[in-house]
Enzyme design. Structure first.
Site, PDB file in Angstrom:
ATOM      1  N   CYS A  64      35.536  45.240  35.399  1.00 58.04           N
ATOM      2  CA  CYS A  64      34.806  43.966  36.508  1.00 58.04           C
ATOM      3  C   CYS A  64      34.348  44.708  37.580  1.00 58.04           C
ATOM      4  O   CYS A  64      34.370  45.848  38.023  1.00 58.04           O
ATOM      5  CB  CYS A  64      35.873  43.333  37.090  1.00 58.04           C
ATOM      6  N   ARG A 265      37.165  30.208  22.173  1.00 55.30           N
ATOM      7  CA  ARG A 265      36.304  29.940  23.091  1.00 55.30           C
ATOM      8  C   ARG A 265      35.411  31.939  23.251  1.00 55.30           C
ATOM      9  O   ARG A 265      36.099  32.414  22.927  1.00 55.30           O
ATOM     10  CB  ARG A 265      35.838  29.653  24.270  1.00 55.30           C
TER      11      ARG A 265
HETATM   12  N1  SAM Z   1      38.727  36.339  40.104  1.00 54.82           N
HETATM   13  C1  SAM Z   1      39.587  35.244  38.981  1.00 54.82           C
HETATM   14  C2  SAM Z   1      40.760  35.636  37.665  1.00 54.82           C
HETATM   15  O1  SAM Z   1      40.577  37.188  37.747  1.00 54.82           O
HETATM   16  O2  SAM Z   1      41.499  35.784  37.151  1.00 54.82           O
HETATM   17  C3  SAM Z   1      38.416  35.231  38.143  1.00 54.82           C
HETATM   18  C4  SAM Z   1      37.275  35.395  37.600  1.00 54.82           C
HETATM   19  S1  SAM Z   1      37.315  36.516  36.548  1.00 54.82           S
HETATM   20  C5  SAM Z   1      35.589  36.848  36.246  1.00 54.82           C
HETATM   21  C6  SAM Z   1      37.758  35.886  35.472  1.00 54.82           C
HETATM   22  C7  SAM Z   1      38.153  36.630  33.902  1.00 54.82           C
HETATM   23  O3  SAM Z   1      36.034  37.201  32.962  1.00 54.82           O
HETATM   24  C8  SAM Z   1      39.019  37.498  33.497  1.00 54.82           C
HETATM   25  O4  SAM Z   1      40.182  37.110  33.692  1.00 54.82           O
HETATM   26  C9  SAM Z   1      38.355  38.729  32.193  1.00 54.82           C
HETATM   27  O5  SAM Z   1      39.210  38.342  31.089  1.00 54.82           O
HETATM   28  C10 SAM Z   1      37.087  38.256  32.679  1.00 54.82           C
HETATM   29  N2  SAM Z   1      36.001  39.728  32.570  1.00 54.82           N
HETATM   30  C11 SAM Z   1      36.241  39.702  33.844  1.00 54.82           C
HETATM   31  N3  SAM Z   1      34.913  40.849  33.873  1.00 54.82           N
HETATM   32  C12 SAM Z   1      34.386  40.472  32.079  1.00 54.82           C
HETATM   33  C13 SAM Z   1      34.113  41.970  31.287  1.00 54.82           C
HETATM   34  N4  SAM Z   1      33.770  42.808  32.396  1.00 54.82           N
HETATM   35  N5  SAM Z   1      33.883  41.983  30.245  1.00 54.82           N
HETATM   36  C14 SAM Z   1      34.201  41.030  29.645  1.00 54.82           C
HETATM   37  N6  SAM Z   1      35.372  39.679  30.397  1.00 54.82           N
HETATM   38  C15 SAM Z   1      35.195  40.338  31.804  1.00 54.82           C
HETATM   39 FE1  SF4 Z   2      38.507  40.267  40.672  1.00 54.54          FE
HETATM   40 FE2  SF4 Z   2      38.847  38.607  38.830  1.00 54.54          FE
HETATM   41 FE3  SF4 Z   2      37.287  40.526  39.247  1.00 54.54          FE
HETATM   42 FE4  SF4 Z   2      40.097  40.788  38.516  1.00 54.54          FE
HETATM   43  S1  SF4 Z   2      38.533  39.781  37.288  1.00 54.54           S
HETATM   44  S2  SF4 Z   2      38.206  41.784  40.019  1.00 54.54           S
HETATM   45  S3  SF4 Z   2      40.663  39.477  40.095  1.00 54.54           S
HETATM   46  S4  SF4 Z   2      36.625  38.628  40.512  1.00 54.54           S
END
Ligand code: SAM
Ligand code: SF4
Ligand code: DTB
Length: 332
Positions: A64, A265
């Protein structure tokens, strides 16, 4: 093919593996058959995603770009004002979206003024006639209840990866924390959106294990997002190879076969796919996408809504009306 008209909750790893590893065209044909039985295969749900609070997250999810500890180019943005979010929701509706999903880079929801503002956003978007979805990190049952009372329709909380591989990817929370939040969401009657990511360095057994956890839930998640890793510079996974399209197709087809009533999705990764590659994903049973005029998911690029509408037209598909989800807990 076993009876694809039934919902099952007792899948074994062997069964799932056998499905995932079928010869590709047979697998896609089977998934397409299931898809046609359970859904109108010409309809694709259009969801718009908006990051309402960006970056600065205390978690260490290694995929992330919003984790504070990695040195990425992403600019931190505090929680947006309600008016800004409602204006985005109105545009999404005007563009043909039926679902609006608000995402926050939080580890968990806290009972503070930011949460109060989220609750106001939820009721505002709901009043526009859109299905409202949020993804805000971990929730207690009480917080879930407050969201439900404000009009929340769905909560996105991904498993991300398998239970076995989880600690390799995230150390600041446990797989069980994810399950706990999903249970809290279920208890209060909000629909569940839960899936995961491929391309994190996991093996096929991990992918199967993740799908098995989802498919053996008492009620299948109403939406199952399948994300291909969006590689973000500065994160530990930035140098991993791009996900192979056939892996994405196999994952979608397997999800479609084992959770036939759910919306599958096609989420992150579309920006790196051709129209033809996305067509394979729709054929394999994907029936929902994220799009929007901002041309981003949360912090990474995504096709824009006009480009996507053109693609749907080319493929003979169309945007779905609201509330086409089917009951995921009983036999269809
Ligand atoms: N922070 C919260 C969480 O992690 O549950 C909500 C937002 S988070 C960005 C939502 C989801 O986006 C994550 O659980 C992950 O599965 C997906 N995600 C985040 N970064 C990603 C990436 N670089 N590539 C693909 N999926 C990603
Ligand atoms: Fe934070 Fe959600 Fe990103 Fe994990 S996926 S670092 S909990 S924003
Ligand atoms: C989901 O499964 N995919 C979306 C949504 N749920 C919140 C997020 C994907 C994020 C991709 C990388 C980014 O832009 O941050």
């Amino acid at each position: 093919m076993k009876d694809y008209k039934e919902l099952r909750h007792d899948w074994t790893k062997e069964e799932l593996l056998a499905i995932y590893n079928k010869p590709l065209l047979g697998l896609v044909y089977e998934a397409a058959t299931v898809h046609r039985h359970w859904h109108n295969f010409e309809e694709v749900q259009i969801s718009t995603l908006l990051s309402v609070k960006t970056g600065g997250c205390p978690e260490d999810c290694s995929y992330c770009g919003q984790a504070a500890r990695y040195h990425t180019d992403i600019k931190v943005q505090a929680l947006l004002p309600k008016e800004t979010v409602l204006a985005h929701a109105q545009k999404a509706k005007d563009n043909g979206s039926t679902r609006f999903c608000m995402a926050a880079a939080w580890r968990e929801v806290r009972d503070n003024r930011d949460f109060d503002r989220i609750l106001e956003m939820v009721s505002g978007v709901n009043a526009m006639g859109l299905e409202v979805c949020c993804t805000l990190g971990m929730l207690t049952e009480d917080q879930a209840k407050r969201l439900q009372e404000a009009g929340l329709y769905a909560y996105n909380h991904n498993l991300d990866t398998s239970e076995e591989y989880y600690n390799e990817i995230i150390s600041t929370r446990k797989f069980d924390n994810r399950i706990e939040t999903i249970k809290n969401v279920r208890k209060v009657g909000i629909t569940v959106c839960s899936g995961g990511i491929i391309g994190l360095g996991e093996n096929v057994s991990d992918r199967i294990s993740m799908l098995r956890t989802l498919a053996n839930m008492e009620t299948h998640p109403e939406s199952v997002p399948i994300n291909a890793l969006a590689r973000v510079a500065g994160t530990p996974l930035e140098d991993l190879p791009k996900v192979d399209i056939w892996d994405m197709v196999r994952m979608i087809a397997t999800a479609r076969i084992v959770m036939p009533g759910s919306m599958v999705r096609l989420s992150a990764g579309r920006i790196e796919m051709t129209e033809e590659e996305q067509a394979w994903c729709f054929m394999a049973g994907a029936n929902s996408i994220f799009t929007g005029e901002r041309q981003t998911l949360l912090v990474t690029p995504n096709p824009g809504v006009s480009e996507d509408m053109e693609m749907l037209k080319n493929l003979g598909l169309r945007a779905m009306d609201k509330k086409k989800e089917v009951n995921c807990s009983s036999n269809g």
